[in-house]
Design an enzyme around this catalytic site. Structure first.
Site, PDB file in Angstrom:
ATOM      1  N   LYS A  90      10.554   2.430   8.886  1.00 45.25           N
ATOM      2  CA  LYS A  90      11.449   1.371   8.417  1.00 45.25           C
ATOM      3  C   LYS A  90      10.811   0.728   7.193  1.00 45.25           C
ATOM      4  CE  LYS A  90      11.867  -2.990   8.828  1.00 45.25           C
ATOM      5  NZ  LYS A  90      12.305  -3.325   7.473  1.00 45.25           N
TER       6      LYS A  90
ATOM      7  N   GLU B  86      -2.154  -3.996   9.315  1.00 41.84           N
ATOM      8  CA  GLU B  86      -2.778  -4.411   8.050  1.00 41.84           C
ATOM      9  C   GLU B  86      -2.058  -5.683   7.635  1.00 41.84           C
ATOM     10  OE1 GLU B  86      -3.170  -5.116   4.475  1.00 41.84           O
ATOM     11  OE2 GLU B  86      -2.431  -3.127   3.899  1.00 41.84           O
TER      12      GLU B  86
ATOM     13  N   CYS C  98      -2.142  -8.054  -0.673  1.00 43.35           N
ATOM     14  CA  CYS C  98      -2.955  -8.689   0.383  1.00 43.35           C
ATOM     15  C   CYS C  98      -4.411  -8.789  -0.021  1.00 43.35           C
ATOM     16  CB  CYS C  98      -2.926  -7.887   1.680  1.00 43.35           C
ATOM     17  SG  CYS C  98      -1.378  -7.271   2.116  1.00 43.35           S
TER      18      CYS C  98
ATOM     19  N   GLU D 278      -2.204 -17.679   2.268  1.00 42.74           N
ATOM     20  CA  GLU D 278      -2.094 -16.667   1.206  1.00 42.74           C
ATOM     21  C   GLU D 278      -0.922 -17.080   0.303  1.00 42.74           C
ATOM     22  OE1 GLU D 278      -0.857 -12.859   2.804  1.00 42.74           O
ATOM     23  OE2 GLU D 278      -2.368 -11.860   1.591  1.00 42.74           O
TER      24      GLU D 278
HETATM   25  C1  SIN Z   1      -1.563  -4.503   0.081  1.00 44.97           C
HETATM   26  O1  SIN Z   1      -1.301  -5.452  -0.616  1.00 44.97           O
HETATM   27  O2  SIN Z   1      -1.246  -4.495   1.283  1.00 44.97           O
HETATM   28  C2  SIN Z   1      -2.232  -3.276  -0.413  1.00 44.97           C
HETATM   29  C3  SIN Z   1      -2.869  -3.364  -1.721  1.00 44.97           C
HETATM   30  C4  SIN Z   1      -3.681  -2.141  -2.051  1.00 44.97           C
HETATM   31  O3  SIN Z   1      -3.584  -1.090  -1.404  1.00 44.97           O
HETATM   32  O4  SIN Z   1      -4.462  -2.243  -2.978  1.00 44.97           O
END
Ligand code: SIN
Length: 485
Positions: A181, A256, A290, A387
């Site tokens: 998804k 993640e 992230c 964040e």
């Molecule tokens: C992400 O923002 O989840 C991944 C970023 C990355 O793989 O560098």
């Protein structure tokens, strides 16, 4: 989609058992270009029925895909890798249109996504078991590594191709079948990858993609006893929900989740390199990753200089529609992202931070926000606690190594962190003290297919990429062979 060469890459329906299908209800979701608000098209608003059908397809095809020699699976993945690179330009355009990132970043993401497929095509052939010395003379002990079964993946809008590839590639390489998804904000990149996957020879039903209502699709994936593993990239809140709801079916999980990356600049750092790394890490994808720096921690003896140099560089960034070749920073993904960024900046300013540059919507309007530098910030501000996921560089100071480590670790998150120093002993002292899954040392970009990407604490569990990334998609089975006399 007018601007792509291979029109077949633009698919706007679910991909189930190799068929392109509407939602049973015929309901759709509209997909919008975040730069221009142009309607790009629609995708199915699927729910339980379509998800269950996709799970059924993956379940049916699992035994035959699992049985294929690893080399055969590897060959298909290698062909897929090559096709992705051959179609890089179209794939990048689709991504920029639906996600907004500058076309150069979209091209880089396609290469990044392809690199996971190449890497795991190679790993597929080298995933060895073990023979363990037995405690009995007439026994032999073997360890096999086997695929888990049907895997569900839920992926975000910020890296529509790479986040998908780094889940699909190890899952398929290991012999699992998959129901994906993608984000309903950026679904076309996923469908385009499926078109190329089919051309490469991924058998029908081995990989299925559905779009729609996240809650209802998520619930069907979670409730199904046939889905043995769920791999998710997204917010910590959703990750916690998925973990809770996976309990009744005891699924394996890879999560993640969010980060709150510190970027520590010590007084002996190479200032030019630190600013270069800061720009790459902070403003990539308009700060919507992230692993983007969330908090700069700079030694108080060099903080003014760092802030001034960073601000000068950030102010030069050309903001605009990612399809314009010279643009370096695209829009935020939507209004909710804009509201969060605005709230964080207002909160910081109201608590005493100064706006060195930026701090408001860009003159272009819409989802565009100015590259911003805030100084000094402190831990009471939202920019330090949460964040921000936007182009906001928030800088605080420290006066000792201990203080820098304590401030860096003062968060529930533990994904990426960065340190800049020339002192080798300090590098080890600090890196070992940081409660993070990843530490960039004199380096602002730490992602690649060879490395174990992932976090600790509220940033999740499991690793993606590298040899460890494959283990997350396999079960261990041990055989005890008796009667060997
Ligand atoms: C992400 O923002 O989840 C991944 C970023 C990355 O793989 O560098």
């Amino acid at each position: 989609m007018k601007s792509i060469q291979d029109k077949f890459l633009f698919q706007d329906r679910n991909y189930i058992f190799g068929n392109w299908e509407d939602a049973d209800s015929k309901e759709t979701i509209t997909v919008i270009n975040p730069s221009t608000f142009e309607i790009l098209g629609t995708v199915p608003k699927s729910g339980k029925m379509e998800t269950d059908r996709a799970i059924g397809a993956a379940k049916t095809t699992f035994p035959s895909w699992k049985k294929k020699p690893a080399k055969e699976r590897a060959n298909i993945l290698q062909k897929w890798f090559r096709l992705i690179l051959e179609n890089k330009e179209d794939l990048a355009r689709i991504m920029t249109l639906e996600q907004g990132k500058p076309i150069a970043e979209a091209r880089a993401e396609i290469v990044y996504a392809a690199s996971y497929i190449e890497w795991f095509s190679e790993e597929a052939k080298r995933f060895y078991g073990d023979i363990i010395p037995s405690h009995k003379t007439d026994n032999r002990i073997f360890v096999l590594k086997e695929p888990i079964g049907v895997v569900g993946t839920i992926t975000p809008w910020n890296f529509p191709s790479a986040m998908l590839a780094r889940k699909i590639a190890p899952a398929l390489a290991a012999g699992n079948t998959v129901v994906s998804k993608p984000s309903e904000l950026t679904p076309y990149s996923a469908f385009a990858l499926a078109v190329l996957g089919e051309r490469a020879g991924i058998p029908k039903g081995v990989w299925n993609i559905i779009t729609g209502d996240p809650v209802s699709i998520g619930a069907s994936l979670l409730e199904s006893k046939d889905v043995r593993k769920l791999s998710f990239t997204g917010s910590t809140k959703t990750g916690m929900y998925l973990m809770e709801k996976s309990a009744p079916t005891l699924k394996k999980l890879s999560l993640e989740l969010g980060g709150n990356a510190p970027f520590i600049v010590f007084e002996d750092a190479d200032m030019e390199e630190a600013v270069k790394g800061a720009m790459l890490s902070k403003y990539r994808n308009s700060g919507q990753t992230c692993v983007c720096v969330n908090r700069f921690l700079v030694h108080d003896s060099i903080a003014e200089e760092f802030v001034s140099r960073l601000s000068k560089e950030a102010a030069k960034l050309k903001v605009g529609n990612g399809l314009e070749p010279e643009v370096e920073q695209g829009p935020l993904i939507n209004d909710a992202a804009m509201k969060k960024v605005e709230l964080h900046v207002e909160d910081a300013v109201s608590k005493g931070a100064k706006l060195i540059i930026g701090g408001k919507k860009h003159a272009l309007g819409g989802n565009f926000y100015e590259p911003t530098v805030l100084f000094p910030v402190n831990k009471e501000m939202l920019v330090c606690k949460e964040e921000t996921f936007g182009p906001i560089a928030s800088v605080m100071t420290f006066s000792s190594e201990e203080e820098a480590i304590a401030k860096a670790n003062d968060t529930e998150f533990g994904l990426a962190s960065y340190i800049y120093t020339k002192d080798i002993a300090r590098i080890f002292r600090v890196a070992e003290s940081l409660e993070y899954g990843m530490v960039g040392i004199n380096e602002g970009i730490i992602s690649s297919e060879q490395v174990p990407f992932g976090g600790i604490k509220f940033s999740g569990m499991g690793r993606e990429g590298s040899k460890y990334g494959m283990e997350d998609y396999m079960e261990i089975k041990y055989l005890c062979l008796g009667g060997i006399i």
